[in-house]
Design an enzyme around this catalytic site. Structure first.
Site, PDB file in Angstrom:
ATOM      1  N   TYR A 161       0.883  -1.420   0.074  1.00 47.40           N
ATOM      2  CA  TYR A 161      -0.024   0.026  -0.090  1.00 47.40           C
ATOM      3  C   TYR A 161       1.022   1.444  -0.023  1.00 47.40           C
ATOM      4  O   TYR A 161       0.572   2.222  -0.369  1.00 47.40           O
ATOM      5  CB  TYR A 161      -0.958   0.003   1.330  1.00 47.40           C
ATOM      6  CG  TYR A 161      -2.219   1.023   1.050  1.00 47.40           C
ATOM      7  CD1 TYR A 161      -2.929   0.585  -0.112  1.00 47.40           C
ATOM      8  CD2 TYR A 161      -2.356   2.018   1.961  1.00 47.40           C
ATOM      9  CE1 TYR A 161      -4.185   1.422  -0.361  1.00 47.40           C
ATOM     10  CE2 TYR A 161      -3.355   2.718   1.680  1.00 47.40           C
ATOM     11  CZ  TYR A 161      -4.344   2.576   0.808  1.00 47.40           C
ATOM     12  OH  TYR A 161      -5.324   3.467   0.537  1.00 47.40           O
ATOM     13  N   LYS A 168      -3.617   8.335   3.282  1.00 48.22           N
ATOM     14  CA  LYS A 168      -5.097   8.068   3.893  1.00 48.22           C
ATOM     15  C   LYS A 168      -5.279   8.484   5.367  1.00 48.22           C
ATOM     16  O   LYS A 168      -6.137   9.137   5.941  1.00 48.22           O
ATOM     17  CB  LYS A 168      -5.366   6.626   3.700  1.00 48.22           C
ATOM     18  CG  LYS A 168      -5.675   6.236   2.097  1.00 48.22           C
ATOM     19  CD  LYS A 168      -6.784   6.807   1.618  1.00 48.22           C
ATOM     20  CE  LYS A 168      -7.131   6.411   0.332  1.00 48.22           C
ATOM     21  NZ  LYS A 168      -8.407   7.016  -0.316  1.00 48.22           N
TER      22      LYS A 168
END
Length: 260
Positions: A161, A168
């Site tokens: 990720y 995020k």
């Protein structure tokens, strides 16, 4: 009250949904659910290349406005909100479901992320939400709901990720601060956090199929969340019944977030 009546209704509410790329998009799941509960829709598409994939979906949902918007283009964003002002004069719901990072930075180590890549990722994925909220605020004099989409990789390290984890995390922090600032006006702000699902955006993450398999195996329900799961939750948050809920990151992941 008839037992056939819906638990809540969005009839009369006006919603802007940003981030539909195709019928697998989380934003599409949200748009479907909002419309099913009675909301009127404004839907955007990224550019001319995306329009043939988005317009038929928007038309099938009866969207009253179908407009181009590249979130990095302030003029296009202004045009969208001007059209909403002219068409409706107000807005009740904003759904922001967009994120982007240049591939070379997304696939590299976090410590190797370029300055330019980091700026692009933060601007597209985080600051664009603030820019939309700022334009939506004057259209929500009687309150409203603003939502964005996050992921578990914001708080835990998820293999592959990479830089989107810190991005995020920033998005979730923005959600909390915006909720605190806009709460007195009756505007709630939320981050929806589904588990991994096969969307166009996710396809850019390395080894994503492997991540989905591992998540499904460890999730208490042994099922990955769907765009319809996310949409149902978003529709509730947009309702009057959820008016006193704000500032949270909402896991919609079959319980994966509770697994150690």
């Amino acid at each position: 009250m008839s037992i056939e009546s819906p638990m809540f209704s969005l009839t009369g509410k006006r919603a802007l949904v940003v981030g539909i790329a195709n019928d697998h998009s989380i934003a599409y799941g949200c748009a479907k659910a909002l419309r099913a509960q009675g909301a009127d829709l404004a839907i955007t598409y990224l550019n001319a290349k995306a329009e043939p994939h988005v317009r038929p979906l928007a038309e099938a949902l009866g969207a009253e406005l179908i407009l181009p918007m590249d979130a990095s283009d302030d003029a296009q964003m202004d045009a969208v909100f001007a059209a909403i002002t002219e068409q409706w004069g107000a807005l009740d719901v904003l759904v922001h479901s967009i994120a982007y990072c240049p591939k070379e930075d997304l696939h590299g180590r976090v410590v190797d992320c370029s300055r330019e890549g980091f700026v692009v990722a933060m601007d597209t994925s985080v600051h664009s939400f603030l820019r939309m909220i700022r334009r939506a605020e004057p259209l929500m004099p009687n309150g409203g709901t603003c939502m964005t989409v996050s992921f578990y990789g914001s708080e835990k390290v998820v293999d592959h990720y990479n830089i989107m984890g810190p991005v995020k995390a920033a998005l979730e922090s923005v959600t909390r601060y915006a909720a605190a600032e806009l709460g007195p006006k009756g505007i709630s702000v939320h981050a929806l956090s589904p588990g991994p699902m096969k969307t166009r955006a996710a396809s850019g993450i390395g080894h994503f199929d492997e991540l989905m398999e591992q998540t499904a195996a460890r999730t208490p329900t042994h099922q990955l969340a769907t765009i319809d799961d996310v949409g149902a939750y978003a529709a509730f948050l947009a309702s009057r019944e959820a008016a006193n809920v704000t500032g949270a990151v909402h896991p919609i992941d079959g319980g994966y977030h509770v697994v150690g």
